[in-house]
Scaffold this motif. Structure first.
Motif, PDB file in Angstrom:
ATOM      1  N   SER A  54       0.830  -1.208   0.000  1.00 27.89           N
ATOM      2  CA  SER A  54       0.000   0.000   0.000  1.00 27.89           C
ATOM      3  C   SER A  54       0.863   1.256   0.000  1.00 27.89           C
ATOM      4  O   SER A  54       0.495   2.273  -0.597  1.00 27.89           O
ATOM      5  CB  SER A  54      -0.945  -0.005   1.212  1.00 27.89           C
ATOM      6  OG  SER A  54      -0.217  -0.010   2.422  1.00 27.89           O
ATOM      7  N   GLU A  57       2.113   1.722  -3.569  1.00 30.65           N
ATOM      8  CA  GLU A  57       1.057   2.241  -4.456  1.00 30.65           C
ATOM      9  C   GLU A  57       0.737   3.710  -4.179  1.00 30.65           C
ATOM     10  O   GLU A  57       0.451   4.466  -5.105  1.00 30.65           O
ATOM     11  CB  GLU A  57      -0.201   1.384  -4.293  1.00 30.65           C
ATOM     12  CG  GLU A  57      -0.012  -0.042  -4.802  1.00 30.65           C
ATOM     13  CD  GLU A  57      -1.140  -0.962  -4.414  1.00 30.65           C
ATOM     14  OE1 GLU A  57      -1.262  -2.042  -5.026  1.00 30.65           O
ATOM     15  OE2 GLU A  57      -1.914  -0.627  -3.484  1.00 30.65           O
ATOM     16  N   PRO A  60       5.138   5.909  -4.346  1.00 31.78           N
ATOM     17  CA  PRO A  60       6.223   5.127  -4.933  1.00 31.78           C
ATOM     18  C   PRO A  60       7.589   5.789  -4.802  1.00 31.78           C
ATOM     19  O   PRO A  60       8.600   5.112  -4.619  1.00 31.78           O
ATOM     20  CB  PRO A  60       5.810   4.972  -6.391  1.00 31.78           C
ATOM     21  CG  PRO A  60       4.820   6.046  -6.653  1.00 31.78           C
ATOM     22  CD  PRO A  60       4.101   6.256  -5.343  1.00 31.78           C
ATOM     23  N   VAL A 130       5.009  -2.939 -13.340  1.00 28.11           N
ATOM     24  CA  VAL A 130       3.651  -3.267 -12.907  1.00 28.11           C
ATOM     25  C   VAL A 130       2.670  -3.231 -14.071  1.00 28.11           C
ATOM     26  O   VAL A 130       1.547  -3.731 -13.947  1.00 28.11           O
ATOM     27  CB  VAL A 130       3.182  -2.320 -11.783  1.00 28.11           C
ATOM     28  CG1 VAL A 130       4.088  -2.420 -10.568  1.00 28.11           C
ATOM     29  CG2 VAL A 130       3.090  -0.880 -12.274  1.00 28.11           C
ATOM     30  N   LYS A 158       8.645  -2.002  -9.819  1.00 27.84           N
ATOM     31  CA  LYS A 158       8.496  -2.483  -8.445  1.00 27.84           C
ATOM     32  C   LYS A 158       9.597  -3.495  -8.172  1.00 27.84           C
ATOM     33  O   LYS A 158       9.985  -4.238  -9.079  1.00 27.84           O
ATOM     34  CB  LYS A 158       7.120  -3.145  -8.288  1.00 27.84           C
ATOM     35  CG  LYS A 158       6.886  -3.868  -6.981  1.00 27.84           C
ATOM     36  CD  LYS A 158       5.558  -4.625  -7.028  1.00 27.84           C
ATOM     37  CE  LYS A 158       5.425  -5.549  -5.837  1.00 27.84           C
ATOM     38  NZ  LYS A 158       6.416  -6.652  -5.799  1.00 27.84           N
ATOM     39  N   GLU A 166       1.286  -8.634   0.091  1.00 35.24           N
ATOM     40  CA  GLU A 166       1.169  -9.356  -1.173  1.00 35.24           C
ATOM     41  C   GLU A 166       1.161 -10.862  -0.943  1.00 35.24           C
ATOM     42  O   GLU A 166       1.727 -11.368   0.042  1.00 35.24           O
ATOM     43  CB  GLU A 166       2.331  -9.016  -2.107  1.00 35.24           C
ATOM     44  CG  GLU A 166       2.301  -7.616  -2.669  1.00 35.24           C
ATOM     45  CD  GLU A 166       3.306  -7.452  -3.791  1.00 35.24           C
ATOM     46  OE1 GLU A 166       2.882  -7.181  -4.928  1.00 35.24           O
ATOM     47  OE2 GLU A 166       4.514  -7.594  -3.521  1.00 35.24           O
TER      48      GLU A 166
END
Length: 248
Positions: A54, A57, A60, A130, A158, A166
């Protein structure tokens, strides 16, 4: 390590139709890579939440700034495989184990010559887009140009590792699960077996009757179920196990 117990453990690996190794941070600490969860582990100096999916996202650039600092601490001076990595590569080469399932992301098993390595948590030497899924080397993430972008499509890059929040990669988990299910002997090295779902692999194998050999400095969650439980440094224990296998 008791010499007779070591010889018996080597005999169990030699008698196995299929044996597999599973490794954790304790295999790489002798190469200068600190563990994450120990008393002096990485998470005593960094906030694990900064490496949550999180955070990646939502921020970054900030995520990558912290990630580069973490990578520099872990790998900045260069890290080389140690005797434990080399012994496992030799065990595979000599046909004693089918391959290595690892929770580590440092790539040192491959550097030591292991051919079949299932990386449950990914590889910290890679980045992945991504958007298009293309992978690249870690040098694609430069501190002076954050967040890094894919050279192919411009998408956000990423770390090619499993971040907090994840799931494990489906294919890596399928491979690891299949290897553990087929094995009638599992050699666990340098793992406390406290992190799920990885810890379920040797546990389920033992429940099916597979012989469990554990090498770890501290007692593990499966020490009570292991036929052979060695409290030892992996760099000392694994070369001795390999030497003992020469007699079979």
């Amino acid at each position: 390590m008791d010499e007779d117990e070591l010889r018996f453990a080597a005999g169990a690996l030699a008698d196995a139709e299929r044996a597999v190794a599973m490794t954790g941070a304790g295999v790489s600490t002798a190469s200068g890579i600190p563990d994450f969860r120990g008393p002096d582990g990485v998470w005593t100096r960094y906030d694990a939440e900064d490496f949550h999916i999180s955070r990646f996202e939502a921020d970054p650039e900030g995520f990558w700034d912290d990630r580069i600092a973490l990578v520099e601490e872990l790998y900045g001076d260069g890290r080389e495989p140690n005797r434990a990595h080399e012994a496992l590569a030799a065990l595979e080469r000599e046909g004693h184990i089918e391959g290595v399932i690892t929770q580590n992301v440092d790539g040192l098993h491959q550097a030591a010559g292991s051919d079949r390595v299932v990386e449950l948590h990914g590889n910290g030497e890679r980045v992945a887009c991504v958007d298009c899924g293309a992978t690249d080397g870690l040098d694609a993430a430069r501190a002076d140009d954050l967040p890094p972008r894919c050279r192919r499509c411009g998408g956000l890059l990423k770390p090619d590792v499993v971040l907090f929040g994840e799931q494990l990669p489906d294919y890596a988990w399928y491979q690891a699960h299949a290897m553990a299910q087929r094995a009638d002997a599992v050699l666990v090295v340098g793992s406390s077996l406290s992190v799920e779902p990885a810890a379920s692999l040797p546990r389920e194998a033992a429940a099916r009757g597979a012989t469990l050999v554990v090498v770890n400095r501290e007692r593990t969650a499966l020490s009570g179920r292991a036929e052979y439980d060695f409290r030892a440094d992996a760099t000392e224990a694994l070369p001795r196990i390999r030497d003992a296998l020469a007699d079979y």
